[in-house]
Design an enzyme around this catalytic site. Structure first.
Site, PDB file in Angstrom:
ATOM      1  N   HIS A   1      24.389 -84.412  24.781  1.00 46.26           N
ATOM      2  CA  HIS A   1      23.815 -83.305  25.555  1.00 46.26           C
ATOM      3  C   HIS A   1      22.793 -83.787  26.571  1.00 46.26           C
ATOM      4  O   HIS A   1      22.329 -84.932  26.539  1.00 46.26           O
ATOM      5  CB  HIS A   1      23.187 -82.264  24.618  1.00 46.26           C
ATOM      6  CG  HIS A   1      22.041 -82.757  23.795  1.00 46.26           C
ATOM      7  ND1 HIS A   1      20.773 -82.952  24.305  1.00 46.26           N
ATOM      8  CD2 HIS A   1      21.968 -83.100  22.483  1.00 46.26           C
ATOM      9  CE1 HIS A   1      19.958 -83.375  23.340  1.00 46.26           C
ATOM     10  NE2 HIS A   1      20.664 -83.488  22.233  1.00 46.26           N
TER      11      HIS A   1
ATOM     12  N   CYS B   1      21.347 -87.156  17.943  1.00 48.32           N
ATOM     13  CA  CYS B   1      22.215 -86.841  19.073  1.00 48.32           C
ATOM     14  C   CYS B   1      22.158 -87.930  20.133  1.00 48.32           C
ATOM     15  O   CYS B   1      21.304 -88.807  20.103  1.00 48.32           O
ATOM     16  CB  CYS B   1      21.829 -85.499  19.682  1.00 48.32           C
ATOM     17  SG  CYS B   1      22.099 -84.126  18.548  1.00 48.32           S
TER      18      CYS B   1
END
Length: 347
Positions: free
Chosen positions: A191, A207
């Protein structure tokens, strides 16, 4: 849509202006080569930082720092010669979908049916929050995600004297950015971020963070079902077809190989590549040892009778860096205008 996942806040950062560079796109190399791109050198101005220059050329913090030892990242100084490490040894085949080399802190995307590769720097996990190594796929694409902060992350930040909200709504201040690709690994996303300076650092709770403008490009290109493979390869070996052998070295991630003999890992990588290529090189082993002891994100020729990196860099024609610096008000997850226009054109 609300997303709950193990996430990591980045260190401070700013967004690039309308001149933002998209991820580097390269044609796949010819047979006998697994290298793309080329090194470049620029001359900094008094207002530039290494992070400005890295962001413009789609390079991460770790890459620009390792390529320029001894240079102050915030005040390199007017006229300072800055090496931009935009030459890459591709990860091992198969070249399919998304491949993330975690020690390199770099993502490669090989679109199906196209003979090109895109590459992006990424922020990876901080100590004690290791990313998975293996294979999965993209299972969802999410616009304007929200983030409900897990209790353990709230407690970690509170203990560090940096309390954070329990919930982040969608928008420019969301640490998850404005676009996200969900992987099949539980609570792991690729992301954007509201603090882009952290790209290339170990700042995540699991992440993979990319520059917001890079996430726009990925979001446009990547389909649900795209394979994702993460690898742990701090020593990447390659050839650009000119008869030389190159080693690209990165700081090993101890979470995967605690106490490992890194010199042996580099030797094994060289041996494996030579065997796969059915070719032998006479190696400058002292140069290999030096690269293991002091990782350098630039591919360095390691066969004998090749010039060292300092000699090659001195021969580069340094160009003035002539792009606007980042602004103090750009610290949000919103991609720069050029990237937003690209996203809109894809809808």
């Amino acid at each position: 849509m609300k997303l709950k996942y193990i996430h990591c806040l980045l260190l401070g950062g700013l967004l690039l202006n309308a001149q933002a560079a998209m991820a580097a796109e390269f044609p796949l190399p010819a047979a006998g080569s697994n290298m793309v791109g080329q090194l470049r050198a620029v001359l900094a101005r008094h207002q530039d930082t290494l992070l400005d220059i890295a962001r413009h050329y789609d390079v991460g913090y770790n890459e620009i720092r390792a390529a320029n030892p001894g240079v102050d990242p915030w005040l390199p100084g007017a006229g300072t010669r800055v090496l931009v490490p935009t030459e890459y040894i591709l990860p091992p085949k198969p070249w399919q979908g998304i491949i993330i080399n975690i020690p390199a802190r770099r993502l490669y995307y090989f679109p199906e049916g196209q003979k090109v590769v895109y590459t992006f720097p990424v922020g990876i996990f901080r100590p004690n929050w290791p990313d998975p190594v293996g294979s999965t796929k993209i299972i969802a694409k999410v616009k304007n995600p929200t983030w409900t902060v897990p209790k353990n992350i709230q407690e970690e930040h509170a203990k560090a004297g940096e309390p954070i909200p329990a919930f982040f709504p969608a928008g420019p201040d969301n640490p998850m950015g404005e676009l996200a690709l969900e992987t099949g690994w539980s609570q792991i996303f690729i992301h954007g971020t509201n603090k882009p300076w952290g790209v290339g650092m170990r700042v995540s709770h699991g992440c993979f963070h990319v520059y917001p403008e890079n996430e726009v490009q990925l979001f446009k290109m990547v389909k649900v079902g795209t394979p994702v493979r993460s690898i742990d390869q701090p020593y990447v070996v390659g050839s650009n077809g000119n008869g030389n052998l190159y080693l690209q070295s990165f700081e090993p991630v101890e979470a995967y190989h605690k106490g490992a003999n890194n010199q042996q890992r580099a030797v094994d990588a060289i041996t494996a590549f030579s065997t796969a290529m059915h070719q032998s090189w006479t190696i400058n082993w002292q140069r290999v040892i030096n690269l293991v002891e002091k990782p350098n994100t630039v591919p360095v020729a390691i066969n004998i009778n090749t010039p060292d990196l300092a000699t090659l860099v001195s021969q580069l024609n340094a160009q003035p860096y002539d792009f606007a610096p980042y602004g103090d008000t750009a610290n949000t997850a919103t991609p720069p205008p050029a990237a937003v226009a690209m996203e809109n054109s894809a809808q």
